[in-house]
Design a protein around this motif. Structure first.
Motif, PDB file in Angstrom:
ATOM      1  N   UNK A  15       0.632  -1.349  -0.026  1.00 25.10           N
ATOM      2  CA  UNK A  15       0.072  -0.026   0.046  1.00 25.10           C
ATOM      3  C   UNK A  15       0.869   1.086  -0.075  1.00 25.10           C
ATOM      4  N   UNK A  16       2.042   1.340   0.890  1.00 24.91           N
ATOM      5  CA  UNK A  16       2.883   2.555   0.971  1.00 24.91           C
ATOM      6  C   UNK A  16       3.513   2.614  -0.673  1.00 24.91           C
ATOM      7  N   UNK A  19       0.863   4.087  -2.834  1.00 25.26           N
ATOM      8  CA  UNK A  19       0.473   5.533  -2.577  1.00 25.26           C
ATOM      9  C   UNK A  19       1.676   6.457  -3.058  1.00 25.26           C
ATOM     10  N   UNK A  20       2.841   6.211  -2.962  1.00 23.89           N
ATOM     11  CA  UNK A  20       3.709   6.855  -3.150  1.00 23.89           C
ATOM     12  C   UNK A  20       4.106   6.941  -4.843  1.00 23.89           C
ATOM     13  N   UNK A  22       2.381   8.448  -6.638  1.00 23.97           N
ATOM     14  CA  UNK A  22       1.691   9.830  -6.789  1.00 23.97           C
ATOM     15  C   UNK A  22       2.805  10.740  -6.045  1.00 23.97           C
ATOM     16  N   UNK A  23       3.651  11.375  -6.678  1.00 29.15           N
ATOM     17  CA  UNK A  23       4.508  12.385  -5.995  1.00 29.15           C
ATOM     18  C   UNK A  23       3.583  13.559  -5.320  1.00 29.15           C
ATOM     19  N   UNK A  24       4.514  13.732  -4.203  1.00 30.08           N
ATOM     20  CA  UNK A  24       3.753  14.867  -3.144  1.00 30.08           C
ATOM     21  C   UNK A  24       3.636  16.184  -3.780  1.00 30.08           C
ATOM     22  N   UNK A  25       2.648  17.110  -3.409  1.00 29.00           N
ATOM     23  CA  UNK A  25       2.403  18.393  -3.876  1.00 29.00           C
ATOM     24  C   UNK A  25       3.652  19.188  -3.716  1.00 29.00           C
ATOM     25  N   UNK A  27       4.342  22.056  -2.657  1.00 28.78           N
ATOM     26  CA  UNK A  27       4.237  22.942  -1.509  1.00 28.78           C
ATOM     27  C   UNK A  27       4.808  22.367  -0.277  1.00 28.78           C
ATOM     28  N   UNK A  28       4.879  21.198  -0.275  1.00 23.88           N
ATOM     29  CA  UNK A  28       5.143  20.592   1.113  1.00 23.88           C
ATOM     30  C   UNK A  28       6.611  20.591   1.438  1.00 23.88           C
TER      31      UNK A  28
ATOM     32  N   UNK B  58       9.753  15.229   5.198  1.00 24.56           N
ATOM     33  CA  UNK B  58       9.178  15.077   3.893  1.00 24.56           C
ATOM     34  C   UNK B  58      10.042  13.687   3.193  1.00 24.56           C
ATOM     35  N   UNK B  61       8.720  10.378   5.004  1.00 23.45           N
ATOM     36  CA  UNK B  61       7.595  10.244   4.593  1.00 23.45           C
ATOM     37  C   UNK B  61       7.362   9.786   3.129  1.00 23.45           C
ATOM     38  N   UNK B  62       8.062  10.448   2.219  1.00 26.11           N
ATOM     39  CA  UNK B  62       7.981  10.187   1.023  1.00 26.11           C
ATOM     40  C   UNK B  62       8.931   8.995   0.251  1.00 26.11           C
ATOM     41  N   UNK B 297      -2.172   4.741   5.301  1.00 22.36           N
ATOM     42  CA  UNK B 297      -1.421   4.547   4.037  1.00 22.36           C
ATOM     43  C   UNK B 297      -2.712   5.162   2.998  1.00 22.36           C
ATOM     44  N   UNK B 300      -1.740   8.700   3.060  1.00 21.88           N
ATOM     45  CA  UNK B 300      -0.112   8.786   2.138  1.00 21.88           C
ATOM     46  C   UNK B 300      -0.701   9.048   0.795  1.00 21.88           C
ATOM     47  N   UNK B 301      -1.889   8.445   0.283  1.00 23.62           N
ATOM     48  CA  UNK B 301      -2.051   8.252  -0.917  1.00 23.62           C
ATOM     49  C   UNK B 301      -2.571   9.559  -1.498  1.00 23.62           C
ATOM     50  N   UNK B 303      -1.737  12.794  -2.200  1.00 22.94           N
ATOM     51  CA  UNK B 303      -0.507  13.631  -2.670  1.00 22.94           C
ATOM     52  C   UNK B 303      -0.585  15.042  -2.247  1.00 22.94           C
ATOM     53  N   UNK B 304      -2.009  15.440  -1.916  1.00 27.65           N
ATOM     54  CA  UNK B 304      -2.217  16.983  -1.523  1.00 27.65           C
ATOM     55  C   UNK B 304      -2.108  17.086  -0.205  1.00 27.65           C
ATOM     56  N   UNK B 305      -2.279  16.182   0.617  1.00 28.22           N
ATOM     57  CA  UNK B 305      -2.463  16.251   2.168  1.00 28.22           C
ATOM     58  C   UNK B 305      -1.524  15.077   2.753  1.00 28.22           C
ATOM     59  N   UNK B 306      -0.497  14.912   2.203  1.00 29.86           N
ATOM     60  CA  UNK B 306       0.455  13.756   2.715  1.00 29.86           C
ATOM     61  C   UNK B 306       1.259  14.361   3.737  1.00 29.86           C
ATOM     62  N   UNK B 307       1.350  15.472   3.662  1.00 29.93           N
ATOM     63  CA  UNK B 307       2.241  16.382   4.604  1.00 29.93           C
ATOM     64  C   UNK B 307       1.468  16.210   6.124  1.00 29.93           C
ATOM     65  N   UNK B 376       0.389  22.153   6.199  1.00 28.81           N
ATOM     66  CA  UNK B 376      -0.534  23.286   5.801  1.00 28.81           C
ATOM     67  C   UNK B 376      -1.978  23.090   6.234  1.00 28.81           C
ATOM     68  N   UNK B 380      -5.548  22.234   4.254  1.00 29.46           N
ATOM     69  CA  UNK B 380      -6.104  20.932   4.278  1.00 29.46           C
ATOM     70  C   UNK B 380      -7.603  20.856   4.630  1.00 29.46           C
TER      71      UNK B 380
END
Lengths: 231, 472
Positions: A15-16, A19-20, A22-25, A27-28, B58, B61-62, B297, B300-301, B303-307, B376, B380
């Motif tokens: 699952x991880x 999920x990953x 998709x790269x994070x936005x 602005x993080x 970051x 988590x990433x 997870x 985590x999926x 991407x906009x709120x992963x942080x 952020x 969110x």
């Protein structure tokens, strides 16, 4: 391993990874990339510490005052022994627990109170009745006024937390500037031979503010912390 | 079961009416605010420290798969048992089964929000295991059979006399109004529990991938006793707590202390990297780490709120939140209250059931400003609102917008309405704040501003006429 419960390791990792994809936005990420450049160090942002040993000892002493811990720079081992004997007399101590090490042995042999060695096969019921725990330390952190404790330098996990008074004996050379330097020291000492199972930073005596946010010392651990520095 | 939204609305009405309690909570936070600012000022550069902390999180988590794998390998190499639990039930089962297999008699716990999340105490007690919370605030809340009010200050809403009568009822102690004496009553009671316990359960604030250690931050020393004396130690931790390197703690420990409690460093910060090792004097014979997913997870999926997974649970966002200060921690009805709770709960427990929390925000942004890892948060909350509406549009909201658009596109109709408004308002007091009132949601607790008696169009016409007359 518990036989009746199945581990979900593989499904969690799947699952991880899913999920990953998709790269994070963007602005993080931090807004100032220079802050995280490889040449930057944590020291740049953390509270300042002087560069000389005397400055670092002065800051450690200052932090101890703020933390309501007792700090004494002794001119000799005998002065430290006398200080502990005085504490024992003032508080009518009957038993001090300690562990074997060069420094603690030297002190313990001169104390006028009975000694309990909490080594190997100690009894936690006896340790609980001791008035104080005397230990060495891995390092003293000037920046935060913390005592860094490991099983190699300070005896077992309980010795420094169960008795109501924790006494630390350390040499001037054990003062370390800040937290990054302390972790660097721990890495240097143990990364090859294997880390101890336990590393702890004691910063002042045990405390709580859970009732009306009012500070009370000695919540569960030691009510008092004394740090004795010898040459 | 009452729907969470209904419960929330009911509790909001009830708790905001308790003005003395609100004042008490605000007052309790004042000392924290002063100490937090004092310690923030000690940092050479707090804002840059936040950037660096956010960057480290970051990275963790990433690349969560990489670091979790590294963590598990390093921990297992030192004799630690690592168990991965997808769900709350799996985590509970593992711990209950372990306690049963090892014939555990009594369990001592140090503060762990993750165990609150999975309702571990209920599960253990149902199986007949006695569990005692050892953090003073948690101990008080356990005696009250109430969840923690705040995830760092569990009983900050209670006054000393309430605690004194609680101890008197449950522990038979003499009444006192001294916080010190109350603390000592708990100390004496819990001392024996530590000595007797054969299992200690803790949480962890960080997982250090590089060395396979957990890190626990506390003030009282209860976590140190919990992880030292019993022969089995179980730590229950969310998978998002990873830090790549050991030295990352040199930044995170003081940031957590400062943001969370207004202390440069809390009383005890402990890293545990296994059960008792050869050559060591004491420590548990067994050390188990339960790593919990429980829908992390799913977050985590996104991407906009992963942080939001960067969160170190310091509680700084709660402490500055005008909503939290007024409705209180229990009103949220969640394990994780406050702004960050409103962000993550819809992900962990279902968007449609918990979207109302994202609505209960002034969007002032104080939370994002306070966050030491720069999540952020307030954006969110907006994203949750948007996602909830997109997933399940509300028919009457939609109808309202269609009606509004219809009106706005027809200037004459709009003009008529603005002319009619003052008349409508003239008669409004007849039904105001009653069930007949179409604006009840607003008027039951607020005044309705008076609409202007002249429309802007009429005013402009009049103004121009006067001006023209003057220029002639």
């Amino acid at each position: 391993m518990s036989a009746t419960t199945t581990d979900s390791r593989e499904s969690i990792f799947a699952r991880i990874r899913e999920a990953l994809t998709n790269p994070a936005t963007p602005h993080h990420r931090a807004v100032h990339p220079e802050n995280v450049a490889p040449e930057s160090t944590l020291k740049q942002w953390l509270p300042a510490v002087g560069s000389t040993l005397d400055e670092q000892i002065a800051l450690f002493a200052e932090n101890c005052v703020a933390l309501k811990a007792e700090f004494k720079a002794c001119s000799s081992l005998d002065e430290a022994v006398a200080h502990i004997n005085q504490l024992a007399a003032d508080n009518q101590w009957t038993k001090i627990a300690t562990h074997h090490s060069e420094l603690t042995d030297a002190v313990a042999s001169k104390l006028s109170t009975a000694i309990y060695h909490a080594d190997e096969t100690y009894d936690k019921l006896v340790l609980e009745t001791c008035n104080a725990g005397l230990t060495g330390c891995e390092a003293l952190v000037s920046q935060t006024g913390s005592v860094c404790i490991t099983p190699h330098a300070s005896g077992g996990r309980s010795l420094s937390i169960l008795p109501p008074h924790h006494i630390v004996i350390a040499r001037r050379s054990q003062i370390v500037a800040d937290l990054p330097a302390t972790y660097a020291l721990i890495k240097e000492r143990y990364s090859a031979s294997g880390y101890p199972s336990f590393i702890s930073f004691s910063t002042g005596p045990s405390r709580t503010g859970d009732i009306e946010r009012i500070l009370v010392l000695g919540a569960h651990g030691p009510k008092r912390l004394t740090v004795l520095l010898i040459p | 079961m009452i729907a969470p939204k209904k419960l929330f609305k009911r509790d909001v009405v009830q708790n905001t009416a308790d003005v003395p309690r609100r004042a008490f909570v605000r007052n309790a936070l004042r000392g924290y605010e002063a100490k937090r600012d004092e310690n923030k000022a000690k940092f050479l550069d707090w804002q840059s420290a936040r950037d660096v902390a956010s960057e480290i999180k970051f990275e963790g988590i990433n690349h969560l798969d990489k670091y979790l794998k590294q963590f598990a390998q390093n921990a297992e190499a030192r004799g630690t048992k690592v168990f991965f639990a997808s769900t709350a039930a799996q985590a509970r089962d593992y711990i209950v089964n372990l306690a049963r297999e090892k014939n555990v008699k009594s369990i001592i716990k140090s503060k762990t929000m993750t165990s609150e999340e999975i309702h571990l105490n209920d599960a253990l007690e149902k199986e007949g295991f006695g569990v005692v919370e050892s953090d003073l605030g948690e101990f008080i809340q356990q005696l009250r059979k109430e969840p923690p009010y705040h995830f760092v200050f569990p009983c900050m809403h209670l006054k000393r006399d309430e605690i004194s009568s609680l101890f008197h009822d449950k522990l038979g102690s003499e009444p006192t109004n001294s916080p010190e004496e109350l603390t000592m009553i708990a100390r004496r009671f819990l001392r024996q529990k530590y000595i007797q316990a054969d299992m200690g359960i803790s949480g962890a604030n960080f997982l250090v991938a590089e060395t396979g250690m957990i890190s626990i931050t506390e003030n009282e020393g209860n976590a140190r006793l919990t992880t030292s004396l019993p022969k089995i130690h179980v730590a229950i931790v969310g998978i998002e707590k990873v830090l790549p390197k050991l030295e990352d703690l040199a930044l995170f420990l003081p940031m957590l202390g400062t943001a969370g409690c207004g202390q440069e460093l809390t009383g005890y910060n402990t890293q545990i990297g296994g059960p008792r090792q050869p050559g060591e004097t004491d420590g548990p014979e067994e050390f188990h780490i339960v790593l919990l997913d429980n829908n992390r997870t799913a977050l985590l999926a996104d991407a906009e709120q992963r942080d939001a997974l960067h969160c170190i649970r310091c509680g700084a966002c709660l402490n500055v939140c005008p909503v939290f200060k007024n409705v209180g921690g229990h009103t949220y009805g969640t394990t994780y209250a406050g702004p960050i709770g409103s962000v993550i709960t819809p992900h962990l427990r279902g968007l449609q059931d918990w979207k109302h929390l994202s609505g209960a925000s002034s969007l002032c942004g104080a939370c994002s400003e306070a966050c030491p890892v720069k999540i952020d948060i307030h954006h969110h909350l907006l994203q949750n609102r948007r996602n909830a509406a997109a997933e399940k549009p509300v028919w009457w909201e939609k109808a309202l917008w269609i009606g509004f658009a219809f009106l706005m596109r027809r200037p004459f109709l709009y003009y008529l309405m603005t002319k009619a408004a003052p008349f409508g308002q003239f008669f409004h007091p007849l039904i105001k704040a009653t069930a007949l009132d179409p604006f009840l949601a607003w008027t039951h607790s607020r005044e309705c501003p008076a609409s202007a008696t002249t429309t802007f169009k009429d005013y402009w016409k009049q103004h121009k006429k006067q001006k023209d007359a003057a220029s002639v």
